[in-house]
Design a protein around this motif. Structure first.
Motif, short mmCIF file in Angstrom:
data_model
loop_
_atom_site.label_atom_id
_atom_site.label_comp_id
_atom_site.label_asym_id
_atom_site.label_seq_id
_atom_site.Cartn_x
_atom_site.Cartn_y
_atom_site.Cartn_z
N UNK A 6 0.81 -1.22 0.00
CA UNK A 6 0.00 0.00 0.00
C UNK A 6 0.84 1.27 0.00
N UNK A 7 2.16 1.12 0.15
CA UNK A 7 3.02 2.29 0.26
C UNK A 7 3.81 2.49 -1.02
N UNK A 8 3.55 3.58 -1.68
CA UNK A 8 4.31 3.91 -2.87
C UNK A 8 5.27 5.05 -2.57
N UNK A 9 5.55 5.87 -3.59
CA UNK A 9 6.38 7.06 -3.39
C UNK A 9 5.69 7.99 -2.40
N UNK A 10 6.45 8.52 -1.45
CA UNK A 10 5.82 9.36 -0.43
C UNK A 10 5.30 10.65 -1.04
N UNK A 11 4.31 11.21 -0.39
CA UNK A 11 3.75 12.48 -0.84
C UNK A 11 4.79 13.59 -0.77
N UNK A 12 5.75 13.45 0.16
CA UNK A 12 6.78 14.48 0.29
C UNK A 12 7.67 14.52 -0.95
N UNK A 13 8.02 13.34 -1.47
CA UNK A 13 8.82 13.29 -2.69
C UNK A 13 8.04 13.88 -3.86
N UNK A 14 6.76 13.53 -3.95
CA UNK A 14 5.94 14.03 -5.05
C UNK A 14 5.82 15.55 -5.01
N UNK A 15 5.54 16.09 -3.83
CA UNK A 15 5.33 17.52 -3.73
C UNK A 15 6.64 18.31 -3.85
#
Length: 397
Positions: free
Chosen positions: A15-24
Motif C-alpha cells: 500500500x506504500x508507494x512514493x511518499x507524498x513528500x517526494x511528489x510535492x
C-alpha cells in the motif's frame, strides 16, 4: 520480462508507494514554487554547532565506525538533557541509544517490540512512517482519530479506551503532534498512562518537537507514575537544531526496552553520523537562551503564516507546537477548494499560485476524515513566508 508473476514488493508494503513528500518536493522543483510542504528549515542551525562537526571531522572523531549505542559524549549529553529538562534519571550506558534520526528510532522500536498480529494504536492523522513501520513489523495499526473543534484538534479518551483489545501491544504517541500541531495536555497524558498501566501496554512516544511548544507545555509521558518502565521515548536533533540532514536521533527508556530496540537497530544502520554525534552532544549543552530564541522565532513565523492563511480564506487550526499549521480548504469555495479534495488542491496549488503544501489525507487511514485538510510548514525564512502569504492571498482574488 519479469522473472516471476509474484509482485516484487513485499505485500506488507504494497500500500506504500512514493511518499507524498517526494511528489510535492518534485512539483516544487519543476514549477519553481515555494515549498511549504516538507518540514525542513531553509537555513542552517547554530554556527558553533556546525563548527563542532567540522572540528570532529578534522580531529578524526567519528570518521570510522562509532560505538553501536552511540558515542559516549552524546549519550551522556542526552541523559543530562532529560534530567535537566524533565527530571528523568537515565543511565547513559544502559538507557540511551543513538539512532540514524527519529525515523530509524521509530522503525527499530516497532520492529523490536511488535509481533505479527499485535495491534498498535496510533493517533490519526499520523506521520507516514508510522504506518509503514507497523506494517514491516507485521502489526495491525488501529487509528484513533484526533478531531478538529474550536480551532484545535482533540483526543477522545473514550474512543482511545474502546480501541484497546486483548491484542493491543502498544500505543504510539506523537506530542507535539505532526501534522495537527496538538500538544497533549497533562490530563490527557495522565489518562493515557493510566490506561497503559491498567491494560499492561507499552508506549512508544515520538517527542522530536519537544522544544517547539508555543502554547501549554511539553510533558514526557515517561515522567508519569508507572510509565518509566513501559515507555520508549524518541528524540532528535534535526528539528531542534535545524540540521535535519545529519540524521541524529535517539531512544531512551528502561534498560530492557532499550536493549530490545538496539537488537533491531543494529541490523538497520548499525551506526551512522559519527562526527555529527559529537556536534549534537555540544548542541544539547547550549544555554536555555538558544531554545527560548528558537521557540519565539518559530512562534512569530507561526503567527505570520497562520494570519496570512486566514486572510487568504482558509480556516486555520493554529498549532500549539511543531512547525506545521493545518488548514481547512472548504471555506475557499467549491472551485478553489476542488470540492474539499486536499489532493487535487495541493496538486493544483503550485501552478495556481506558486506554493506547495501537503494534503493531510495521506496521514489518515480514514481518508474522508482528512480530505479537506492541508498542511503548511512555517520553518522557513520570514521573507519566504511573506512571499508565500502574498501568493496565497491571490487565491481570494
Amino acid at each position: 520480462m519479469t522473472s516471476s508473476a509474484r509482485p516484487h514488493l513485499n505485500r506488507r508494503l504494497a500500500e506504500f508507494g512514493t511518499t507524498i513528500f517526494a511528489e510535492m518536493s518534485a512539483l516544487a522543483a519543476s514549477t519553481g514554487a515555494i515549498n511549504l510542504g516538507q518540514g525542513f528549515p531553509d537555513t542552517d542551525g547554530p554556527e558553533e554547532v556546525r563548527e563542532a562537526a567540522v572540528r570532529a571531522l578534522r580531529d578524526g572523531r567519528g570518521n570510522q565506525y562509532p560505538p553501536g549505542p552511540g558515542v559516549p559524549e552524546l549519550r551522556t549529553a542526552i541523559a543530562d538533557h532529560q534530567r535537566r529538562r524533565y527530571g528523568l534519571a537515565l543511565d547513559p550506558d544502559r538507557e540511551v541509544l543513538v539512532t540514524a534520526g527519529a525515523t530509524e528510532a521509530i522503525a527499530a522500536s516497532l520492529l523490536a517490540l511488535v509481533e505479527p498480529g499485535d495491534e498498535v494504536i496510533a493517533l490519526e492523522p499520523y506521520y507516514d512512517s508510522y504506518a509503514a513501520c507497523i506494517a514491516m513489523a507485521g502489526g495491525t495499526r488501529v487509528p484513533v482519530t484526533l478531531r478538529p473543534d474550536e480551532g484545535r484538534y482533540h483526543l477522545d479518551l473514550d474512543e482511545l479506551r474502546a480501541a484497546v483489545t486483548p491484542r493491543t501491544r502498544l500505543i504510539l504517541l506523537n506530542t507535539p503532534h505532526n501534522p495537527t500541531g496538538t500538544v497533549l495536555s497533562a490530563e490527557e497524558l495522565t489518562a493515557i498512562a493510566e490506561l497503559a498501566c491498567e491494560r499492561d501496554l507499552l508506549v512508544v512516544t515520538d517527542e522530536v518537537y519537544e522544544h517547539l511548544v508555543f502554547d501549554g507545555e511539553h510533558v514526557p509521558i515517561a515522567t508519569l507514575p508507572g510509565m518509566a518502565g513501559r515507555t520508549v521515548t524518541i528524540g532528535s536533533a534535526g528539528k531542534t537544531f535545524s540540521f535535519t540532514g545529519w540524521k541524529v536521533g535517539w531512544v531512551t527508556g528502561a534498560p530492557e526496552l532499550v536493549t530490545a530496540v538496539r537488537s533491531a537497530k543494529q541490523f538497520l544502520t548499525y551506526v551512522a553520523s559519527g562526527p555529527f554525534q559529537y556536534a549534537v552532544a555540544e548542541a544539547l549543552r547550549l544555554p536555555d537562551t538558544y531554545f527560548d530564541t528558537l521557540r519565539e522565532d518559530l512562534r512569530a513565523k507561526r503567527d505570520l503564516l497562520s494570519g496570512g492563511l486566514a486572510a487568504a480564506g482558509f480556516a486555520v487550526y493554529r498549532p500549539a507546537g511543531t512547525y506545521f499549521v493545518t488548514t481547512d480548504i472548504r471555506p475557499l469555495g467549491g472551485e478553489l477548494s476542488h470540492g474539499g479534495d486536499g489532493f487535487a488542491f495541493c496538486r493544483a496549488l503550485p501552478e495556481r499560485c506558486g506554493v506547495v503544501a501537503i494534503p493531510n489525507a495521506v496521514f489518515y487511514d480514514h481518508r474522508d476524515a482528512g480530505a479537506p485538510f492541508v498542511r503548511f510548514a512555517f520553518c522557513k525564512r520570514e521573507s519566504v513566508l511573506e512571499e508565500a502569504v502574498s501568493r496565497l492571498k491571490a487565491l481570494a482574488g
